[in-house]
Design a protein around this motif. Structure first.
Motif, PDB file in Angstrom:
ATOM      1  N   SER A 118       1.043  -1.332   1.725  1.00  0.00           N
ATOM      2  CA  SER A 118       0.916  -1.468   0.053  1.00  0.00           C
ATOM      3  C   SER A 118       2.227  -1.035  -0.625  1.00  0.00           C
ATOM      4  O   SER A 118       2.780   0.180  -0.652  1.00  0.00           O
ATOM      5  CB  SER A 118      -0.316  -0.535  -0.515  1.00  0.00           C
ATOM      6  OG  SER A 118      -1.507  -1.028  -0.113  1.00  0.00           O
ATOM      7  N   ILE A 119       2.704  -1.609  -1.787  1.00  0.00           N
ATOM      8  CA  ILE A 119       3.566  -1.519  -2.487  1.00  0.00           C
ATOM      9  C   ILE A 119       3.521  -1.220  -4.039  1.00  0.00           C
ATOM     10  O   ILE A 119       2.817  -2.400  -4.275  1.00  0.00           O
ATOM     11  CB  ILE A 119       4.844  -2.407  -2.285  1.00  0.00           C
ATOM     12  CG1 ILE A 119       5.339  -2.788  -0.746  1.00  0.00           C
ATOM     13  CG2 ILE A 119       6.061  -2.197  -3.071  1.00  0.00           C
ATOM     14  CD1 ILE A 119       6.495  -3.592  -0.516  1.00  0.00           C
ATOM     15  N   THR A 133       0.155  -6.021  -1.309  1.00  0.00           N
ATOM     16  CA  THR A 133      -0.660  -5.627  -0.126  1.00  0.00           C
ATOM     17  C   THR A 133      -0.626  -6.496   0.780  1.00  0.00           C
ATOM     18  O   THR A 133      -0.636  -7.965   0.671  1.00  0.00           O
ATOM     19  CB  THR A 133      -2.203  -5.348  -0.525  1.00  0.00           C
ATOM     20  OG1 THR A 133      -2.241  -4.787  -2.091  1.00  0.00           O
ATOM     21  CG2 THR A 133      -2.807  -4.767   0.324  1.00  0.00           C
ATOM     22  N   ILE A 134       0.027  -6.097   1.957  1.00  0.00           N
ATOM     23  CA  ILE A 134       0.006  -6.988   3.277  1.00  0.00           C
ATOM     24  C   ILE A 134      -0.658  -6.335   4.464  1.00  0.00           C
ATOM     25  O   ILE A 134      -0.701  -5.154   4.642  1.00  0.00           O
ATOM     26  CB  ILE A 134       1.438  -7.112   3.613  1.00  0.00           C
ATOM     27  CG1 ILE A 134       2.245  -7.710   2.387  1.00  0.00           C
ATOM     28  CG2 ILE A 134       1.715  -7.957   4.887  1.00  0.00           C
ATOM     29  CD1 ILE A 134       4.019  -7.702   2.881  1.00  0.00           C
ATOM     30  N   ASP A 135      -1.600  -7.121   4.991  1.00  0.00           N
ATOM     31  CA  ASP A 135      -2.286  -6.737   6.112  1.00  0.00           C
ATOM     32  C   ASP A 135      -1.145  -7.728   7.358  1.00  0.00           C
ATOM     33  O   ASP A 135      -1.525  -8.793   7.643  1.00  0.00           O
ATOM     34  CB  ASP A 135      -3.683  -7.362   6.333  1.00  0.00           C
ATOM     35  CG  ASP A 135      -4.277  -6.621   7.599  1.00  0.00           C
ATOM     36  OD1 ASP A 135      -3.682  -6.620   8.672  1.00  0.00           O
ATOM     37  OD2 ASP A 135      -5.786  -6.566   7.679  1.00  0.00           O
ATOM     38  N   GLU A 171       3.188   2.371   0.908  1.00  0.00           N
ATOM     39  CA  GLU A 171       2.254   3.255   1.563  1.00  0.00           C
ATOM     40  C   GLU A 171       2.080   2.425   2.715  1.00  0.00           C
ATOM     41  O   GLU A 171       1.476   1.269   2.549  1.00  0.00           O
ATOM     42  CB  GLU A 171       1.170   3.077   0.676  1.00  0.00           C
ATOM     43  CG  GLU A 171       0.017   3.777   1.264  1.00  0.00           C
ATOM     44  CD  GLU A 171      -1.298   3.776   0.267  1.00  0.00           C
ATOM     45  OE1 GLU A 171      -1.664   4.695  -0.295  1.00  0.00           O
ATOM     46  OE2 GLU A 171      -2.051   2.644   0.446  1.00  0.00           O
ATOM     47  N   ILE A 172       2.240   2.892   3.849  1.00  0.00           N
ATOM     48  CA  ILE A 172       2.102   2.321   5.223  1.00  0.00           C
ATOM     49  C   ILE A 172       1.007   2.950   5.924  1.00  0.00           C
ATOM     50  O   ILE A 172       1.174   4.438   6.092  1.00  0.00           O
ATOM     51  CB  ILE A 172       3.522   2.488   6.096  1.00  0.00           C
ATOM     52  CG1 ILE A 172       4.635   1.853   5.415  1.00  0.00           C
ATOM     53  CG2 ILE A 172       3.148   1.884   7.483  1.00  0.00           C
ATOM     54  CD1 ILE A 172       5.859   2.084   6.013  1.00  0.00           C
ATOM     55  N   SER A 173       0.101   2.381   6.206  1.00  0.00           N
ATOM     56  CA  SER A 173      -1.336   2.982   6.700  1.00  0.00           C
ATOM     57  C   SER A 173      -1.622   2.360   8.161  1.00  0.00           C
ATOM     58  O   SER A 173      -1.106   1.448   8.564  1.00  0.00           O
ATOM     59  CB  SER A 173      -2.402   2.565   5.665  1.00  0.00           C
ATOM     60  OG  SER A 173      -2.850   1.323   5.631  1.00  0.00           O
TER      61      SER A 173
END
Length: 218
Positions: A118-119, A133-135, A171-173
């Motif tokens: 998420s940026i 948002t990227i998956d 935000e890298i999860s």
């Protein structure tokens, strides 16, 4: 008859986690991107890396991005405004690391580090936040899917879960690697080596803070 290349969704892996095979290099590239965005300070924070949903949050106080920046630069694969000379970037940080970011693919360091991204970004305090948002798993379902046919989510939002006035937060999860005390200490030492060349070559202030509250706070 003329034809064009077709681009498989597997391109994401080739220029992402398969190319950038070192976690430290991946973080260096993202910190360098912050430096290029005229940041004075970058905060690298690890959260819940022992138990819970692990996250890596990289926050800078640079110039930030609006919709046009995200659409025509960040999402433009292999494009580098720095390399093209269309923006006034600082001099490159001189070090012995791999400069993936200089080729316009450093953004895929996020894929190397975690499954989701998420940026949050904005250019001034009076504007809304740009949220992307990227998956990355969406690009791995079918190799015959065209890379540019897979949608990522973009929206303008009124608030950000982190304290951000102007700049960018990554935000890298669901982190792909285990981060323990020894590895974090090695990362801190490596980041310290990264700071000095930037200041010696440019002469302006640039600092990095590494936080990992489960182990230490720098």
């Amino acid at each position: 008859m003329e034809k064009q290349f077709k681009i498989s969704s597997a391109l994401k892996n080739i220029i992402g986690k398969d190319l950038i095979v070192d976690d430290f290099v991946a973080i260096f590239e993202l910190v360098k991107n912050s430096f290029d965005a005229n940041s004075k300070h970058v905060e690298v924070s690890f959260k819940n890396i022992i138990d819970g949903e692990s996250k890596l949050v990289i926050q800078d106080d640079g110039k930030g991005m609006d919709l046009d920046d995200i659409d025509n630069k960040w999402l433009f694969v292999a494009y580098s405004a720095k390399k093209e000379g269309t923006e006034d970037y600082r001099d490159e940080i001189k070090s012995k690391r791999i400069h993936a970011g200089a080729k316009g693919i450093g953004r895929f360091s996020c894929d190397r580090l975690g499954e989701k991204l998420s940026i949050y970004s904005r250019r001034n305090e009076n504007s809304k936040f740009s949220k992307l948002t990227i998956d990355w798993a969406d690009f791995e379902d079918n190799m015959q899917t065209n890379f540019d046919s897979i949608n990522v989510n973009y929206q303008l939002v009124d608030s950000c879960p982190y304290g951000l006035s102007v700049g960018t937060i990554l935000e890298i999860s669901h982190l792909r690697s285990k981060w323990g005390g020894d590895k974090l200490i090695s990362l801190r030492q490596s980041l310290e080596k990264l700071i000095n060349p930037s200041q010696n070559n440019q002469g302006d202030s640039f600092s990095i803070t590494l936080n990992a509250c489960e182990f230490f706070r720098a």
